[in-house]
Every structure is written in C-alpha cells, then in structure tokens.
Motif scaffolding. Sequence first.
Motif, PDB file in Angstrom:
ATOM      1  N   LEU A   1       6.601  -3.857   3.314  1.00  0.00           N
ATOM      2  CA  LEU A   1       5.991  -3.739   1.994  1.00  0.00           C
ATOM      3  C   LEU A   1       6.538  -4.752   0.999  1.00  0.00           C
ATOM      4  O   LEU A   1       5.938  -4.970  -0.054  1.00  0.00           O
ATOM      5  CB  LEU A   1       6.212  -2.328   1.438  1.00  0.00           C
ATOM      6  N   ALA A   2       7.669  -5.370   1.318  1.00  0.00           N
ATOM      7  CA  ALA A   2       8.337  -6.301   0.396  1.00  0.00           C
ATOM      8  C   ALA A   2       8.710  -5.599  -0.899  1.00  0.00           C
ATOM      9  O   ALA A   2       8.447  -6.085  -1.999  1.00  0.00           O
ATOM     10  CB  ALA A   2       7.462  -7.517   0.104  1.00  0.00           C
ATOM     11  N   VAL A   3       9.320  -4.417  -0.786  1.00  0.00           N
ATOM     12  CA  VAL A   3       9.778  -3.664  -1.943  1.00  0.00           C
ATOM     13  C   VAL A   3      11.281  -3.437  -1.809  1.00  0.00           C
ATOM     14  O   VAL A   3      11.896  -3.743  -0.794  1.00  0.00           O
ATOM     15  CB  VAL A   3       9.044  -2.306  -2.066  1.00  0.00           C
ATOM     16  N   GLY A   4      11.847  -2.867  -2.839  1.00  0.00           N
ATOM     17  CA  GLY A   4      13.274  -2.571  -2.823  1.00  0.00           C
ATOM     18  C   GLY A   4      14.097  -3.844  -2.811  1.00  0.00           C
ATOM     19  O   GLY A   4      13.828  -4.783  -3.566  1.00  0.00           O
ATOM     20  N   PRO A   5      15.109  -3.924  -1.944  1.00  0.00           N
ATOM     21  CA  PRO A   5      15.954  -5.127  -1.913  1.00  0.00           C
ATOM     22  C   PRO A   5      15.179  -6.381  -1.516  1.00  0.00           C
ATOM     23  O   PRO A   5      15.557  -7.487  -1.896  1.00  0.00           O
ATOM     24  CB  PRO A   5      17.016  -4.780  -0.858  1.00  0.00           C
TER      25      PRO A   5
ATOM     26  N   ARG B   1      -5.426 -15.435  -1.818  1.00  0.00           N
ATOM     27  CA  ARG B   1      -4.308 -15.491  -2.759  1.00  0.00           C
ATOM     28  C   ARG B   1      -3.979 -14.104  -3.311  1.00  0.00           C
ATOM     29  O   ARG B   1      -2.820 -13.791  -3.534  1.00  0.00           O
ATOM     30  CB  ARG B   1      -4.628 -16.447  -3.906  1.00  0.00           C
ATOM     31  N   ILE B   2      -4.994 -13.258  -3.521  1.00  0.00           N
ATOM     32  CA  ILE B   2      -4.741 -11.919  -4.070  1.00  0.00           C
ATOM     33  C   ILE B   2      -3.881 -11.105  -3.111  1.00  0.00           C
ATOM     34  O   ILE B   2      -3.057 -10.285  -3.533  1.00  0.00           O
ATOM     35  CB  ILE B   2      -6.082 -11.200  -4.365  1.00  0.00           C
ATOM     36  N   LEU B   3      -4.056 -11.342  -1.799  1.00  0.00           N
ATOM     37  CA  LEU B   3      -3.232 -10.642  -0.814  1.00  0.00           C
ATOM     38  C   LEU B   3      -1.792 -11.132  -0.867  1.00  0.00           C
ATOM     39  O   LEU B   3      -0.851 -10.340  -0.914  1.00  0.00           O
ATOM     40  CB  LEU B   3      -3.813 -10.845   0.580  1.00  0.00           C
ATOM     41  N   LEU B   4      -1.599 -12.439  -0.903  1.00  0.00           N
ATOM     42  CA  LEU B   4      -0.245 -12.991  -0.882  1.00  0.00           C
ATOM     43  C   LEU B   4       0.511 -12.673  -2.160  1.00  0.00           C
ATOM     44  O   LEU B   4       1.686 -12.286  -2.125  1.00  0.00           O
ATOM     45  CB  LEU B   4      -0.318 -14.501  -0.665  1.00  0.00           C
ATOM     46  N   GLN B   5      -0.147 -12.828  -3.313  1.00  0.00           N
ATOM     47  CA  GLN B   5       0.537 -12.570  -4.578  1.00  0.00           C
ATOM     48  C   GLN B   5       0.776 -11.081  -4.785  1.00  0.00           C
ATOM     49  O   GLN B   5       1.824 -10.680  -5.304  1.00  0.00           O
ATOM     50  CB  GLN B   5      -0.271 -13.154  -5.725  1.00  0.00           C
ATOM     51  N   GLY B   6      -0.179 -10.235  -4.398  1.00  0.00           N
ATOM     52  CA  GLY B   6       0.039  -8.798  -4.501  1.00  0.00           C
ATOM     53  C   GLY B   6       1.119  -8.307  -3.575  1.00  0.00           C
ATOM     54  O   GLY B   6       1.776  -7.297  -3.838  1.00  0.00           O
ATOM     55  N   TRP B   7       1.333  -9.056  -2.500  1.00  0.00           N
ATOM     56  CA  TRP B   7       2.362  -8.731  -1.514  1.00  0.00           C
ATOM     57  C   TRP B   7       3.707  -9.308  -1.914  1.00  0.00           C
ATOM     58  O   TRP B   7       4.664  -9.262  -1.140  1.00  0.00           O
ATOM     59  CB  TRP B   7       1.929  -9.287  -0.167  1.00  0.00           C
ATOM     60  N   ARG B   8       3.779  -9.924  -3.097  1.00  0.00           N
ATOM     61  CA  ARG B   8       4.971 -10.532  -3.674  1.00  0.00           C
ATOM     62  C   ARG B   8       5.384 -11.804  -2.929  1.00  0.00           C
ATOM     63  O   ARG B   8       6.569 -12.080  -2.757  1.00  0.00           O
ATOM     64  CB  ARG B   8       6.141  -9.537  -3.711  1.00  0.00           C
TER      65      ARG B   8
ATOM     66  N   PHE C   1       0.804  -0.080   0.949  1.00  0.00           N
ATOM     67  CA  PHE C   1       0.445  -1.487   1.083  1.00  0.00           C
ATOM     68  C   PHE C   1      -0.866  -1.792   0.356  1.00  0.00           C
ATOM     69  O   PHE C   1      -0.965  -2.776  -0.390  1.00  0.00           O
ATOM     70  CB  PHE C   1       0.319  -1.846   2.560  1.00  0.00           C
ATOM     71  N   VAL C   2      -1.880  -0.951   0.562  1.00  0.00           N
ATOM     72  CA  VAL C   2      -3.172  -1.165  -0.104  1.00  0.00           C
ATOM     73  C   VAL C   2      -3.020  -1.057  -1.611  1.00  0.00           C
ATOM     74  O   VAL C   2      -3.554  -1.881  -2.380  1.00  0.00           O
ATOM     75  CB  VAL C   2      -4.212  -0.159   0.429  1.00  0.00           C
ATOM     76  N   GLY C   3      -2.272  -0.059  -2.071  1.00  0.00           N
ATOM     77  CA  GLY C   3      -2.082   0.093  -3.510  1.00  0.00           C
ATOM     78  C   GLY C   3      -1.293  -1.058  -4.110  1.00  0.00           C
ATOM     79  O   GLY C   3      -1.621  -1.540  -5.204  1.00  0.00           O
ATOM     80  N   LYS C   4      -0.276  -1.517  -3.386  1.00  0.00           N
ATOM     81  CA  LYS C   4       0.562  -2.598  -3.907  1.00  0.00           C
ATOM     82  C   LYS C   4      -0.216  -3.898  -4.007  1.00  0.00           C
ATOM     83  O   LYS C   4      -0.084  -4.655  -4.973  1.00  0.00           O
ATOM     84  CB  LYS C   4       1.776  -2.776  -2.990  1.00  0.00           C
ATOM     85  N   VAL C   5      -1.063  -4.163  -3.021  1.00  0.00           N
ATOM     86  CA  VAL C   5      -1.756  -5.442  -2.959  1.00  0.00           C
ATOM     87  C   VAL C   5      -2.996  -5.466  -3.830  1.00  0.00           C
ATOM     88  O   VAL C   5      -3.250  -6.438  -4.553  1.00  0.00           O
ATOM     89  CB  VAL C   5      -2.109  -5.768  -1.492  1.00  0.00           C
ATOM     90  N   PHE C   6      -3.787  -4.393  -3.795  1.00  0.00           N
ATOM     91  CA  PHE C   6      -5.109  -4.440  -4.415  1.00  0.00           C
ATOM     92  C   PHE C   6      -5.221  -3.653  -5.721  1.00  0.00           C
ATOM     93  O   PHE C   6      -6.122  -3.909  -6.510  1.00  0.00           O
ATOM     94  CB  PHE C   6      -6.156  -3.912  -3.431  1.00  0.00           C
ATOM     95  N   LEU C   7      -4.331  -2.687  -5.936  1.00  0.00           N
ATOM     96  CA  LEU C   7      -4.473  -1.844  -7.127  1.00  0.00           C
ATOM     97  C   LEU C   7      -3.458  -2.174  -8.210  1.00  0.00           C
ATOM     98  O   LEU C   7      -3.790  -2.150  -9.400  1.00  0.00           O
ATOM     99  CB  LEU C   7      -4.346  -0.370  -6.730  1.00  0.00           C
ATOM    100  N   PHE C   8      -2.221  -2.480  -7.814  1.00  0.00           N
ATOM    101  CA  PHE C   8      -1.162  -2.661  -8.811  1.00  0.00           C
ATOM    102  C   PHE C   8      -0.674  -4.102  -8.896  1.00  0.00           C
ATOM    103  O   PHE C   8       0.361  -4.370  -9.465  1.00  0.00           O
ATOM    104  CB  PHE C   8       0.018  -1.750  -8.480  1.00  0.00           C
ATOM    105  N   SER C   9      -1.388  -5.026  -8.269  1.00  0.00           N
ATOM    106  CA  SER C   9      -0.973  -6.423  -8.327  1.00  0.00           C
ATOM    107  C   SER C   9      -1.457  -7.068  -9.621  1.00  0.00           C
ATOM    108  O   SER C   9      -2.387  -6.615 -10.259  1.00  0.00           O
ATOM    109  CB  SER C   9      -1.534  -7.182  -7.124  1.00  0.00           C
TER     110      SER C   9
END
Length: 632
Positions: free
Chosen positions: A87-91, A279-286, A624-632
């Motif tokens: 998810l590329a979250v936390g540390p 790009r929306i996938l990569l940037q939303g994925w941090r 993953f879906v929320g991080k990439v498409f909803l909260f990015s």
Amino acid sequence: AMAPKKRKAAKVSARQPASSPADVGRFQVSSFVVRRALASAYCAAFLSLAAQVDGLFGCSGLHPVDSDLMLTLIAWMGAGLSGLTFLAVGPCELFPASTFALLWVCFAICMALMPPGPPFLYPQLEDSLLLEAGLVLPLAFSSSSQRHGRLLAAWVLFRFVFTGCATKLTGTCDAWRNFSALKEAYQVEPFPLPTTWPLFRIPDPALKLVMSAQVFLELCLSPMLLVPWRYVQGSAAVGQLLAVFMTCSIGNQGYVPLCLAALALSLLDDACHKETWPRILLQGWRCDTSEIEDDDDKEEIAEGGSEDQAWLLVLFFLLGFSACAAAAFASGASGLPITPLATFICGLAALATLVAASTWLARACKGGCFFWTLGLFLWLVALVQLAVDLAVPLQLATGQSVLSEPVITTSRMLEGAHISHGFGAGSGLILTCPHAAGRVDLIFEGLVSVPSGHGTRGIFTSISSKYLPGSEPKNKPAFLQPFSPRLDRMLWAIAQGEMLSQPLVEQAWLHRLAAGLALKRGSAARLAAGPFEKGFTDKLYGNWSAAYAKEKAPLQQVRLASVRHVLMQDVHHEKWFNRTDYAAGDLDVNFLEKYAAILEACLPRPWADLPLPEAFAALLLASFVGKVFLFS
C-alpha cells in the motif's frame, strides 16, 4: 468550445503521461512498481499459509508440529508487513528507504516459514521462486547494487522459464514435443480453469500455433533477457509477461505469476513504465513521477540500435515464431526428435551463460566491489542449479551423465540454505502425461444417507479435494490464484504416481485425515471438506457437500478413490466432467478409536471459524482502491 478540449487534453495527460528521453535508463518508477509487486507476492504467500497452517500443521492437522501457533503468528506478521509495503503507507510513505528493510524482513520471514511436512507440501516450486526473487529484487533497486541486481533478476527469470520449458520438452511424455499438451491442459494442470474446456474443442492446428508461440517465448526468447541492450532486453521481458498471462489463463499457478511479473517488470525502465501506468495510479500510490536533476542513479544501458532499427527485432520475432510453428506442424504424432532437441537446448543454455558471464566481466569496474563479488557468487551458485536442472538434456545430447556426485550434493546444500533452488528437473517438477481415459485424481469418499422415496439410502459422496475437478463433476473449476491449496496439490501429485518414502496406506497423515473426516472433527477435516459446522465460514461459503454436512458423525465407511474423467462434450449438459474409470479401497474404521481421543484433546483455535485471510485481503484491496482513486 476551447475549454472542453483543454479539459479533455488535461485528462488524457493525467491519465497517460508521456515519457521523456531522460527516463531512458532510469528506474525510479520501475523500482516503486516492482517493490510493490514483490510485496503482493509475499502477502499472497503469507495469507495462503495463514489460511491453511492449522489444517496442515495444527494439533488436529495433517502433520502436527509444536510450533504451529508460532507459524501462524509469523505468517500474519509477514502478511501485515508486506501489506504495508504494497500500500506504500506507514514507514514506506514517511521513509521510502524503509521499503528495502521491510522487504528483507519479509524475505527472512519467508525463509523461516518453510515448515517440514509430508512430501509435496512445503517447500514447493512457487516457494523456491519467491525466495530467489525476494533475494535479488531488493538488490536491483539499491543505488549501489542496481547494475548487478538487475542482471541477477534477469538470470533468475531466465532460469525459471527456460529450464521449465526444457524439462517438459525433454521429458518422457510426447505431448510436449508434438505440441498437443495445450489441448489436454485440463489433465496436465493441477487446478485447471474453465478456459481448458474451449481449448479442448479448438482445432488442433490452431492449438499447435498457440503452443508454438508459448515455446518460442519461453525457450527461444528467454536467453535474450540476459542481453544488456535496452530494446532487446525490454522486448524479451514483455514477451515473458505475455507468456505468464497465457499460462495463468488456463490454470491456477498460485503466486508464481506475481513473482514472474515482478522479475520481468524490473527489466523495464521508467520510459516504459510511464507509458504503461496511468499517472493517477502512480501518484495516488505515492510514487514520485517527477524528473530528477541528479542522474547519479541512472543506469547506463546499451541501446542496441535506435528506434528506427527496431524492425530488426520484429523480424527476429517473426522468424523465430515461424520456425517454432513449422517445427510444431512437422512434429507429427511422435513429436520432435529428442536428441537434436536436447542439443539445441544445451546450445541455447551455453550461449545464454556466455552472454551473462561477459556482462558480469564488463561490469567488474562499475559499482561497488562488494556487490559485484556478492552478485558473482549468487550467479555462480545459480549456475550449479542450472546444470542440475538441465541434467536430462545434457545426458541426451552427450550420451552420458555429465553430473558428478559433488555437484548434486552442492545443489542440495544450496537448496537447504535457500540460497539457490532448482526450477527444472532438480526441483522435482511434476509432469503429467495425458491419458486416453482422462485425468486422474485422488479423493476421499464417505458413506452418507440421502432421501429416497419413503426412506433413505446410502451413497458415497466426495468429502475431500474440493478444489480438484474430479471431486464433483458438476462444479465448475474455480479461480484460485494467488491462493495455493497445498493439501489438494499433494493429493493430485500422489495420484500422478509420484513416489513416497513409504506406501500410501502406511502414511500417518492419511489415517489422521480419514479419521477427522469420519468423525467430522479437526482442522484437517475442515481444510479438506470445507465448513461442515454452523459458523461464519459456513454462511460465507455454504456447505461444499450438503449431504456430508447433514450426516451425523461418525461416518460408517470411508474410502480412498482413484477417479479418471474426461471433459464433457455435450455443451448443454450440467456436468463439466464425465467419469471413465473408478477404483476405490475401503479404509479400516477400527483406527477411529485411536485418533478420536487425539482429536478430542485438540481444542480448536478461537479464530478457526473466522474468515480472517479473506477479510484481510478484502481490506487490503479496499484500502488500495480508496488510496489511489478516492483519497489521492
């Protein structure tokens, strides 16, 4: 009128960013994507074990061990760490460098989670591939070792694909040499998918054409993964991705496709990744897709010609595929002659080894000396495994055994230390030859009562092997990957005639499983027959065998059946398979008293009936879906 066009152009730009010349030879986006692909493979492996560890190694499982609770906790810890990395979250978000540390921790956990057990349980081929991919891929994205790590990744991918195809083509079964194995995919795959039914009905010439393409990708194109030219290596990597898609579309392969995809994607630079991922996938994925001014981490890759000369690669692909297709149509029923084929395979392997060796020598002065020495060591020990995997082609080509006992002993020591593993003949790869009577499966059956007229009558119904197609002809083959059902795979391997250390009827796990199924008690019985008691899992999945779930324990009779079946030809019939042969042997129920007390003393885990792995996977996907498409 101009505003909608501008918005449309901006939308296209955000969805599909164009790469720049500066992205050639840079692996910033590639590093991010591949590390997450590797994390997803780790997560699938840990969740797969967590879902089965109680039934395989628990107190009432097939092969009880004292550390079953520790195995469960470590598996869940690995699933949590790999999920955070994916998810590329936390540390991983606060300190991107921590991703490497987490991946190394996942590798250490994966090494620890190789529990001993009956044959064909652990470790399997997919475990060996995950361990090798987990060893080399973190090296491929460290600034000081990426030049050597990426070559190691290409070397692992080449060995797995090439030796697997070579083992099939030089084996004892003619179905691979006459290019008819794809038609019988429902027999050669342990867990076939519904796509095997239309494949069985497709005309033979079309299937030979498809299989010749697969042989070209896996055997002829895979050595080009080691060529240090961008267009050549990138084209070979894309070809392997296509081969992975073809393989996992006809049968469940566990988490092998995730490992192969991670290895292949690691060979593609940012110029390719930015043209592929929105790009929306990569940037939303941090993932930071911005340009970097400092090019210290940019790898120098030989272009191997300009884009205008890419037609040479296209010409090579067409000629190579045409040659494979011509060989397929000229093979006949007996298949290609095995001695010239083995000589050709050995020649390709020698050529690939020379190319890899020359690349290592060319990179001797680049990067740190420590990582070059470490990479050379890993490459050499993998070369030992390559020689063992190609033992059969070498013997066919030379007419004599070329492997000495020290080489075989060294290979076993390397596998035991999880440094390097065999992927072909050295891995115990199970190759099934199609049979005229159809596929064979091993199934436990129990005597149950069903309504009949004014009373009841006893019938035998399947009470195990719920993921194998032979257990219930009416059930459509299920999509399981990346889940890997180890118990059903073991029963399938035994059904193919694989050798055991002692006769099957003397195996302790066989009697434990039969007792648990007869008494409807224990984690092994739940793993084999699915939920047969009221609970969360029962409400989620239902009863796999309703008659068995309603039957009162203990069952009066349990037997082990060997069943052969072919695909149903009637398109309007409700069954997928039609049984052609059946042989059963009754198991002595007198042993139930011996195991009843053992199973009674084993208290079920509080979470035994909770679908925790399914809930974790659903939460991971939703996050993953929320991080990439909803909260990015």
